[in-house]
Each structure stands twice: as C-alpha cells, then as structure tokens.
Design an enzyme around this catalytic site. Sequence first.
Site, PDB file in Angstrom:
ATOM      1  N   ASP A 103       0.866  -1.168   0.000  1.00  0.00           N
ATOM      2  CA  ASP A 103       0.000   0.000   0.000  1.00  0.00           C
ATOM      3  C   ASP A 103       0.911   1.229   0.000  1.00  0.00           C
ATOM      4  O   ASP A 103       2.120   1.120   0.253  1.00  0.00           O
ATOM      5  CB  ASP A 103      -0.896  -0.030   1.238  1.00  0.00           C
ATOM      6  CG  ASP A 103      -1.827   1.159   1.308  1.00  0.00           C
ATOM      7  OD1 ASP A 103      -2.391   1.542   0.268  1.00  0.00           O
ATOM      8  OD2 ASP A 103      -1.988   1.726   2.408  1.00  0.00           O
ATOM      9  N   LEU A 104       0.355   2.395  -0.265  1.00  0.00           N
ATOM     10  CA  LEU A 104       1.172   3.610  -0.339  1.00  0.00           C
ATOM     11  C   LEU A 104       1.086   4.451   0.936  1.00  0.00           C
ATOM     12  O   LEU A 104       2.052   4.533   1.697  1.00  0.00           O
ATOM     13  CB  LEU A 104       0.742   4.441  -1.554  1.00  0.00           C
ATOM     14  CG  LEU A 104       1.499   5.745  -1.785  1.00  0.00           C
ATOM     15  CD1 LEU A 104       2.972   5.483  -2.092  1.00  0.00           C
ATOM     16  CD2 LEU A 104       0.855   6.550  -2.908  1.00  0.00           C
ATOM     17  N   ASP A 105      -0.068   5.044   1.164  1.00  0.00           N
ATOM     18  CA  ASP A 105      -0.225   5.966   2.297  1.00  0.00           C
ATOM     19  C   ASP A 105      -0.084   5.240   3.624  1.00  0.00           C
ATOM     20  O   ASP A 105      -0.781   4.266   3.885  1.00  0.00           O
ATOM     21  CB  ASP A 105      -1.600   6.644   2.248  1.00  0.00           C
ATOM     22  CG  ASP A 105      -1.765   7.544   1.034  1.00  0.00           C
ATOM     23  OD1 ASP A 105      -0.751   7.854   0.402  1.00  0.00           O
ATOM     24  OD2 ASP A 105      -2.906   7.932   0.731  1.00  0.00           O
ATOM     25  N   THR A 145       1.561  10.301   3.437  1.00  0.00           N
ATOM     26  CA  THR A 145       0.763  11.352   2.816  1.00  0.00           C
ATOM     27  C   THR A 145      -0.596  11.472   3.480  1.00  0.00           C
ATOM     28  O   THR A 145      -1.388  12.346   3.128  1.00  0.00           O
ATOM     29  CB  THR A 145       0.579  11.084   1.307  1.00  0.00           C
ATOM     30  OG1 THR A 145       0.137   9.745   1.139  1.00  0.00           O
ATOM     31  CG2 THR A 145       1.882  11.278   0.550  1.00  0.00           C
ATOM     32  N   LYS A 147      -9.185   5.576   5.865  1.00  0.00           N
ATOM     33  CA  LYS A 147      -7.988   4.832   5.470  1.00  0.00           C
ATOM     34  C   LYS A 147      -8.323   3.769   4.427  1.00  0.00           C
ATOM     35  O   LYS A 147      -9.216   2.951   4.633  1.00  0.00           O
ATOM     36  CB  LYS A 147      -7.329   4.179   6.694  1.00  0.00           C
ATOM     37  CG  LYS A 147      -6.520   5.155   7.534  1.00  0.00           C
ATOM     38  CD  LYS A 147      -5.666   4.438   8.561  1.00  0.00           C
ATOM     39  CE  LYS A 147      -4.729   5.384   9.285  1.00  0.00           C
ATOM     40  NZ  LYS A 147      -3.877   4.674  10.262  1.00  0.00           N
ATOM     41  N   SER A 149      -2.515   0.540  -4.514  1.00  0.00           N
ATOM     42  CA  SER A 149      -3.030   1.667  -3.739  1.00  0.00           C
ATOM     43  C   SER A 149      -4.294   2.245  -4.355  1.00  0.00           C
ATOM     44  O   SER A 149      -4.451   2.267  -5.578  1.00  0.00           O
ATOM     45  CB  SER A 149      -1.957   2.762  -3.670  1.00  0.00           C
ATOM     46  OG  SER A 149      -2.488   3.973  -3.146  1.00  0.00           O
ATOM     47  N   ALA A 150      -5.174   2.749  -3.506  1.00  0.00           N
ATOM     48  CA  ALA A 150      -6.376   3.432  -3.978  1.00  0.00           C
ATOM     49  C   ALA A 150      -6.052   4.817  -4.530  1.00  0.00           C
ATOM     50  O   ALA A 150      -6.864   5.416  -5.231  1.00  0.00           O
ATOM     51  CB  ALA A 150      -7.379   3.564  -2.828  1.00  0.00           C
ATOM     52  N   LYS A 207     -10.861  -1.326  -1.827  1.00  0.00           N
ATOM     53  CA  LYS A 207     -10.660  -2.262  -0.729  1.00  0.00           C
ATOM     54  C   LYS A 207     -11.836  -2.129   0.241  1.00  0.00           C
ATOM     55  O   LYS A 207     -12.309  -1.017   0.444  1.00  0.00           O
ATOM     56  CB  LYS A 207      -9.347  -1.940  -0.002  1.00  0.00           C
ATOM     57  CG  LYS A 207      -8.115  -1.955  -0.901  1.00  0.00           C
ATOM     58  CD  LYS A 207      -6.902  -1.342  -0.176  1.00  0.00           C
ATOM     59  CE  LYS A 207      -5.716  -1.181  -1.110  1.00  0.00           C
ATOM     60  NZ  LYS A 207      -4.590  -0.478  -0.462  1.00  0.00           N
ATOM     61  N   GLU A 263       0.197  -3.523   4.606  1.00  0.00           N
ATOM     62  CA  GLU A 263      -0.954  -2.623   4.713  1.00  0.00           C
ATOM     63  C   GLU A 263      -1.029  -1.973   6.088  1.00  0.00           C
ATOM     64  O   GLU A 263      -0.635  -2.578   7.082  1.00  0.00           O
ATOM     65  CB  GLU A 263      -2.250  -3.410   4.479  1.00  0.00           C
ATOM     66  CG  GLU A 263      -2.841  -3.285   3.109  1.00  0.00           C
ATOM     67  CD  GLU A 263      -3.497  -1.931   2.856  1.00  0.00           C
ATOM     68  OE1 GLU A 263      -3.605  -1.104   3.790  1.00  0.00           O
ATOM     69  OE2 GLU A 263      -3.930  -1.710   1.715  1.00  0.00           O
ATOM     70  N   ASP A 264      -1.561  -0.755   6.133  1.00  0.00           N
ATOM     71  CA  ASP A 264      -1.747  -0.079   7.425  1.00  0.00           C
ATOM     72  C   ASP A 264      -3.221   0.087   7.780  1.00  0.00           C
ATOM     73  O   ASP A 264      -3.547   0.673   8.808  1.00  0.00           O
ATOM     74  CB  ASP A 264      -1.075   1.302   7.421  1.00  0.00           C
ATOM     75  CG  ASP A 264      -1.830   2.329   6.596  1.00  0.00           C
ATOM     76  OD1 ASP A 264      -2.379   1.947   5.529  1.00  0.00           O
ATOM     77  OD2 ASP A 264      -1.885   3.500   7.003  1.00  0.00           O
TER      78      ASP A 264
END
Length: 218
Positions: free
Chosen positions: A10-12, A18, A46, A115-116, A146, A170-171
């Site tokens: 995942d990104l954020d 971010t 999230k 990522s979304a 997701k 993932e967070d």
Amino acid sequence: MPNIQACIFDLDGVIVDTAKFHYQAWKTLAHGLGFDFTEHDNERLKGVSRMRSLEIILEIGQQTLPEDEKLTLATRKNEAYLEDVHRMTEADVLPGVRRFLEECRAAGLKTALGSASKNARLILDRVNLLPLFDAIVDGTDVANAKPDPEVFLKGAEALGVTPAECVVFEDAVAGLEAARNGGMRCIGVGDVTILAEADFVIPGFTDMTVARLQQLGH
C-alpha cells in the site's frame, strides 16, 4: 504453502506518510461546509477512495449534496492535496522503506504497489522510488475499492505470480481484508491492536528484513 515470490505495498502510511496531507485537505473542506472533522473521524477514510471519503465526511456533517457539487468538492480537495505532494522529497519516505525495497530486489523478490491513490505514480516519482517497483496498480486501474481484492489481484497478475506467492503490506483494516479476500498473506504496518487480522504486525520497516519475511513462507 508456496514460498513468497512478491511483495505488494500500500502507499499511504506504508511507503510514505501522505495521510497527513489528506487529513488537512479534508479538514479544510469540512470546515468550509460548517463542521469539524477530527483525526478520529479520519480513521474511517484509510484505504477508501476519494469519492467514498467525501460521502463519509458528508455523513459525519449530516449533509447531502447533489452529485455535481460532490465532484467539485472532491476536485478542490485533490488540488489542495497535490500542492503538498508537489513539495515532497526523498526525505518523506518512511524510515527503512527504501532499504527494504532494495533488499527485496536484491533477493529476487518482485515488488508492486497496490493503492487506492490516483496520484501514486506522481508520489513515487517525487520521492524517487519508481525504479524500485516492477508494477504499479493504483486508483486509475481499478473499479472496486478495498476490501475488494481487485487492486492486489491485478498487482499479482502484473508481476506474473499467484496470490498465494504474495505478501501484502498494509496499514488499514480494509487493506488487510482485501489481501485476505484475494488469498494473500499480509503484514500490518502500524498498531497491532488495530491490525490484529494480519499474519504479523510491524511498527515500521526499520527492523524488517527479507529473512524475516520468508518466515511467512514456511
């Protein structure tokens, strides 16, 4: 169970933080609509798409708006967010991430982003991480958010591996559910009490290694 051949990130909140930019932009938007948007409220966003995030915020503020106004607000929020993104540098990569990505590549593991965010490529370019990913699947590539596993399944497909050969970082709970729904193993990044569904949880990448990762494959 197959050994791990690929990592999907995942990104954020995993690669870069971010989330703070998103929060500030949404908070400003909510304030303009006449209500407050707290960090506690922000937890609900999230791993959620931009338009669904706006719908949640309007629910919090007990407001309804026509679709054209929603699109205008979502665009305005994204413009404010992008102003912050364009100021990002390599220093915005979370601790240990670059080293772990390099270690994955050196070990022959494939890497993908799932990522979304519709700004994922821009962000990775700003922080000079694009060369460390074999594939990028973001919000422009998928129809389902997701916990639907679409983003991760497309990542596996792009890498040429099976879901069972992937581990997802993932967070967010919705992201962990997406990994599970796609038949992938998952590592939570953050608070173990929130991410209890993960195979295991790390506070960050400072102490994460490929050797530790491969323990999941045995």
